[in-house]
Design a protein around this motif. Structure first.
Motif, PDB file in Angstrom:
ATOM      1  N   GLY A   1      -6.492   0.889  -2.788  1.00  0.00           N
ATOM      2  CA  GLY A   1      -6.463  -0.483  -2.159  1.00  0.00           C
ATOM      3  C   GLY A   1      -7.769  -1.444  -2.179  1.00  0.00           C
ATOM      4  O   GLY A   1      -7.540  -2.492  -1.389  1.00  0.00           O
ATOM      5  N   SER A   2      -8.455  -1.301  -3.042  1.00  0.00           N
ATOM      6  CA  SER A   2      -9.706  -2.140  -2.967  1.00  0.00           C
ATOM      7  C   SER A   2      -9.390  -3.162  -3.713  1.00  0.00           C
ATOM      8  O   SER A   2     -10.219  -4.284  -3.615  1.00  0.00           O
ATOM      9  N   LYS A   3      -8.513  -3.347  -4.579  1.00  0.00           N
ATOM     10  CA  LYS A   3      -8.419  -4.504  -5.536  1.00  0.00           C
ATOM     11  C   LYS A   3      -7.012  -5.070  -5.141  1.00  0.00           C
ATOM     12  O   LYS A   3      -5.888  -4.492  -4.952  1.00  0.00           O
ATOM     13  N   LEU A   4      -6.865  -6.519  -5.179  1.00  0.00           N
ATOM     14  CA  LEU A   4      -5.667  -7.275  -4.839  1.00  0.00           C
ATOM     15  C   LEU A   4      -4.802  -7.109  -6.112  1.00  0.00           C
ATOM     16  O   LEU A   4      -3.249  -6.676  -5.705  1.00  0.00           O
ATOM     17  N   ASP A   5      -5.008  -6.572  -7.253  1.00  0.00           N
ATOM     18  CA  ASP A   5      -4.171  -6.487  -8.526  1.00  0.00           C
ATOM     19  C   ASP A   5      -3.658  -5.238  -8.425  1.00  0.00           C
ATOM     20  O   ASP A   5      -4.421  -4.304  -8.719  1.00  0.00           O
ATOM     21  N   ARG A   6      -2.225  -4.910  -8.058  1.00  0.00           N
ATOM     22  CA  ARG A   6      -1.720  -3.663  -8.397  1.00  0.00           C
ATOM     23  C   ARG A   6      -1.925  -3.147  -9.614  1.00  0.00           C
ATOM     24  O   ARG A   6      -2.252  -1.923  -9.722  1.00  0.00           O
ATOM     25  N   LYS A   7      -1.515  -3.946 -10.814  1.00  0.00           N
ATOM     26  CA  LYS A   7      -1.844  -3.427 -11.980  1.00  0.00           C
ATOM     27  C   LYS A   7      -3.315  -2.953 -12.299  1.00  0.00           C
ATOM     28  O   LYS A   7      -3.454  -1.732 -12.865  1.00  0.00           O
ATOM     29  N   TYR A   8      -4.243  -3.505 -12.040  1.00  0.00           N
ATOM     30  CA  TYR A   8      -5.612  -3.036 -12.169  1.00  0.00           C
ATOM     31  C   TYR A   8      -5.723  -1.750 -11.414  1.00  0.00           C
ATOM     32  O   TYR A   8      -6.549  -0.706 -11.921  1.00  0.00           O
ATOM     33  N   SER A   9      -5.345  -1.772 -10.149  1.00  0.00           N
ATOM     34  CA  SER A   9      -5.668  -0.490  -9.157  1.00  0.00           C
ATOM     35  C   SER A   9      -5.078   0.849  -9.789  1.00  0.00           C
ATOM     36  O   SER A   9      -5.455   1.818 -10.081  1.00  0.00           O
ATOM     37  N   LEU A  10      -3.749   0.531 -10.320  1.00  0.00           N
ATOM     38  CA  LEU A  10      -3.200   1.800 -10.781  1.00  0.00           C
ATOM     39  C   LEU A  10      -3.643   2.106 -12.270  1.00  0.00           C
ATOM     40  O   LEU A  10      -3.922   3.374 -12.527  1.00  0.00           O
ATOM     41  N   ASN A  11      -4.234   1.227 -13.008  1.00  0.00           N
ATOM     42  CA  ASN A  11      -4.769   1.433 -14.205  1.00  0.00           C
ATOM     43  C   ASN A  11      -6.250   2.606 -13.816  1.00  0.00           C
ATOM     44  O   ASN A  11      -6.643   3.273 -14.808  1.00  0.00           O
ATOM     45  N   VAL A  12      -6.848   2.188 -12.692  1.00  0.00           N
ATOM     46  CA  VAL A  12      -8.170   2.959 -12.331  1.00  0.00           C
ATOM     47  C   VAL A  12      -7.702   4.052 -12.228  1.00  0.00           C
ATOM     48  O   VAL A  12      -8.237   5.272 -12.518  1.00  0.00           O
TER      49      VAL A  12
ATOM     50  N   PHE B   1       0.911  -1.456   0.169  1.00  0.00           N
ATOM     51  CA  PHE B   1       0.000   0.016   0.054  1.00  0.00           C
ATOM     52  C   PHE B   1       1.070   1.256  -0.038  1.00  0.00           C
ATOM     53  O   PHE B   1       0.437   2.283  -0.570  1.00  0.00           O
ATOM     54  N   GLN B   2       2.017   1.252   0.787  1.00  0.00           N
ATOM     55  CA  GLN B   2       3.106   2.259   0.626  1.00  0.00           C
ATOM     56  C   GLN B   2       3.256   2.639  -0.981  1.00  0.00           C
ATOM     57  O   GLN B   2       3.244   3.722  -1.381  1.00  0.00           O
ATOM     58  N   TYR B   3       3.734   1.603  -1.624  1.00  0.00           N
ATOM     59  CA  TYR B   3       4.034   1.414  -2.954  1.00  0.00           C
ATOM     60  C   TYR B   3       2.909   2.193  -3.876  1.00  0.00           C
ATOM     61  O   TYR B   3       3.128   3.081  -4.551  1.00  0.00           O
ATOM     62  N   ARG B   4       1.821   1.728  -3.543  1.00  0.00           N
ATOM     63  CA  ARG B   4       0.648   1.925  -4.542  1.00  0.00           C
ATOM     64  C   ARG B   4       0.361   3.557  -4.141  1.00  0.00           C
ATOM     65  O   ARG B   4      -0.012   4.181  -4.955  1.00  0.00           O
ATOM     66  N   GLY B   5       0.392   3.901  -2.903  1.00  0.00           N
ATOM     67  CA  GLY B   5       0.060   5.222  -2.554  1.00  0.00           C
ATOM     68  C   GLY B   5       1.054   6.354  -3.150  1.00  0.00           C
ATOM     69  O   GLY B   5       0.454   7.264  -3.814  1.00  0.00           O
ATOM     70  N   LEU B   6       2.325   5.885  -3.348  1.00  0.00           N
ATOM     71  CA  LEU B   6       3.245   6.910  -3.937  1.00  0.00           C
ATOM     72  C   LEU B   6       3.116   6.632  -5.544  1.00  0.00           C
ATOM     73  O   LEU B   6       3.031   7.861  -6.160  1.00  0.00           O
ATOM     74  N   ALA B   7       2.944   5.666  -5.862  1.00  0.00           N
ATOM     75  CA  ALA B   7       2.563   5.507  -7.464  1.00  0.00           C
ATOM     76  C   ALA B   7       1.387   6.246  -7.882  1.00  0.00           C
ATOM     77  O   ALA B   7       1.254   6.907  -8.843  1.00  0.00           O
ATOM     78  N   SER B   8       0.407   6.103  -7.139  1.00  0.00           N
ATOM     79  CA  SER B   8      -1.130   6.701  -7.556  1.00  0.00           C
ATOM     80  C   SER B   8      -0.822   8.214  -7.342  1.00  0.00           C
ATOM     81  O   SER B   8      -1.178   9.004  -7.959  1.00  0.00           O
ATOM     82  N   TYR B   9      -0.073   8.604  -6.424  1.00  0.00           N
ATOM     83  CA  TYR B   9       0.112  10.174  -6.286  1.00  0.00           C
ATOM     84  C   TYR B   9       0.811  10.767  -7.153  1.00  0.00           C
ATOM     85  O   TYR B   9       0.568  11.657  -8.089  1.00  0.00           O
ATOM     86  N   GLU B  10       2.007   9.853  -7.892  1.00  0.00           N
ATOM     87  CA  GLU B  10       2.626  10.363  -8.953  1.00  0.00           C
ATOM     88  C   GLU B  10       1.641  10.533 -10.216  1.00  0.00           C
ATOM     89  O   GLU B  10       1.838  11.415 -11.118  1.00  0.00           O
ATOM     90  N   ILE B  11       0.864   9.598 -10.425  1.00  0.00           N
ATOM     91  CA  ILE B  11      -0.139   9.492 -11.675  1.00  0.00           C
ATOM     92  C   ILE B  11      -1.090  10.875 -11.510  1.00  0.00           C
ATOM     93  O   ILE B  11      -1.203  11.232 -12.500  1.00  0.00           O
ATOM     94  N   ILE B  12      -1.526  11.151 -10.410  1.00  0.00           N
ATOM     95  CA  ILE B  12      -2.590  12.110 -10.142  1.00  0.00           C
ATOM     96  C   ILE B  12      -2.083  13.438  -9.684  1.00  0.00           C
ATOM     97  O   ILE B  12      -2.804  14.413  -9.848  1.00  0.00           O
ATOM     98  N   LYS B  13      -1.155  13.899  -9.554  1.00  0.00           N
ATOM     99  CA  LYS B  13      -0.572  14.821  -8.679  1.00  0.00           C
ATOM    100  C   LYS B  13      -0.373  15.955  -9.727  1.00  0.00           C
ATOM    101  O   LYS B  13      -0.685  17.378  -9.035  1.00  0.00           O
ATOM    102  N   ASN B  14      -0.430  15.980 -10.940  1.00  0.00           N
ATOM    103  CA  ASN B  14      -0.402  17.011 -11.815  1.00  0.00           C
ATOM    104  C   ASN B  14      -1.370  17.370 -12.639  1.00  0.00           C
ATOM    105  O   ASN B  14      -1.563  17.922 -13.788  1.00  0.00           O
TER     106      ASN B  14
ATOM    107  N   ARG C   1      -5.219   5.695 -13.327  1.00  0.00           N
ATOM    108  CA  ARG C   1      -4.791   6.344 -14.589  1.00  0.00           C
ATOM    109  C   ARG C   1      -6.178   6.873 -15.277  1.00  0.00           C
ATOM    110  O   ARG C   1      -6.182   8.201 -15.859  1.00  0.00           O
ATOM    111  N   ARG C   2      -7.184   6.120 -15.384  1.00  0.00           N
ATOM    112  CA  ARG C   2      -8.402   6.405 -15.939  1.00  0.00           C
ATOM    113  C   ARG C   2      -8.869   7.635 -15.176  1.00  0.00           C
ATOM    114  O   ARG C   2      -9.554   8.545 -15.899  1.00  0.00           O
ATOM    115  N   ILE C   3      -8.936   7.656 -13.919  1.00  0.00           N
ATOM    116  CA  ILE C   3      -9.259   9.067 -13.053  1.00  0.00           C
ATOM    117  C   ILE C   3      -8.717  10.075 -13.655  1.00  0.00           C
ATOM    118  O   ILE C   3      -9.200  11.335 -14.034  1.00  0.00           O
TER     119      ILE C   3
END
Length: 178
Positions: free
Chosen positions: A152-163, A80-93, A165-167
């Protein structure tokens, strides 16, 4: 590290309220606890029995499993720490939004006030990106300008990060960002 109970006389006057639910990454189980001096606990116990029921069996077994297997929890904390930082990088700008870097938990808080109300943006994302996020109004007046995005609602990291990106892609083409 600062801890109030280490100061003279504070243990007798301190109440720690915490949660297995968030602290151990088992959010759906909804189990919290209180730690306090026995004089405080006796008063709390006398009143709590009228308001709080016992946790159900599934919650009890789930928390016991989490407590007995701390390596499991560490694996998920790192994920979740990895996903949080990766999600932030995707969405921050995203233009006209503000997002703080996550420090804990499994979601991002995105300030969308320049794009519309949080409910309007939730509806927009549901229609355009086919993603459900939570309107900030659900968290009281302080949340009215934001949306909560769970990574963090899906076990699959790739799926979560793709969501995520869609946002991002959807908000990038929002009418106020074109």
């Amino acid at each position: 590290m600062f801890n109030i109970i280490n100061y003279p006389g504070m243990w007798e006057r301190t109440i720690l309220v915490s949660s297995f639910s968030k602290g151990m990454g088992v959010c759906g189980l909804r189990l919290a606890y209180i730690v306090a001096h026995e004089n405080i606990m006796s008063v709390l116990h006398a009143t709590a029995v009228f308001y709080i029921g016992a946790p159900n069996t599934m919650v009890q077994w789930g928390i016991m499993a989490a407590l007995e297997n701390p390596d499991f929890m560490e694996k998920y904390r790192k994920e979740f720490q990895y996903r949080g930082l990766a999600s932030y990088e995707i969405i921050k700008n995203i233009p006209n939004t503000i997002c703080g870097e996550p420090e804990s938990c499994f979601f991002l808080w995105l300030d969308v006030r320049k794009l519309g109300t949080s409910s309007e943006i939730c509806d927009y994302l549901l229609q355009d990106a086919k993603v459900a996020v939570t309107a900030g109004e659900m968290f009281g007046p302080e949340g009215k300008n934001g949306i909560r995005i769970v990574y963090g609602s899906k076990l699959d990291r790739k799926y979560s990060l793709n969501v995520i990106r869609r946002i991002r892609d959807s908000l990038m083409k929002h009418p106020k960002n074109i």
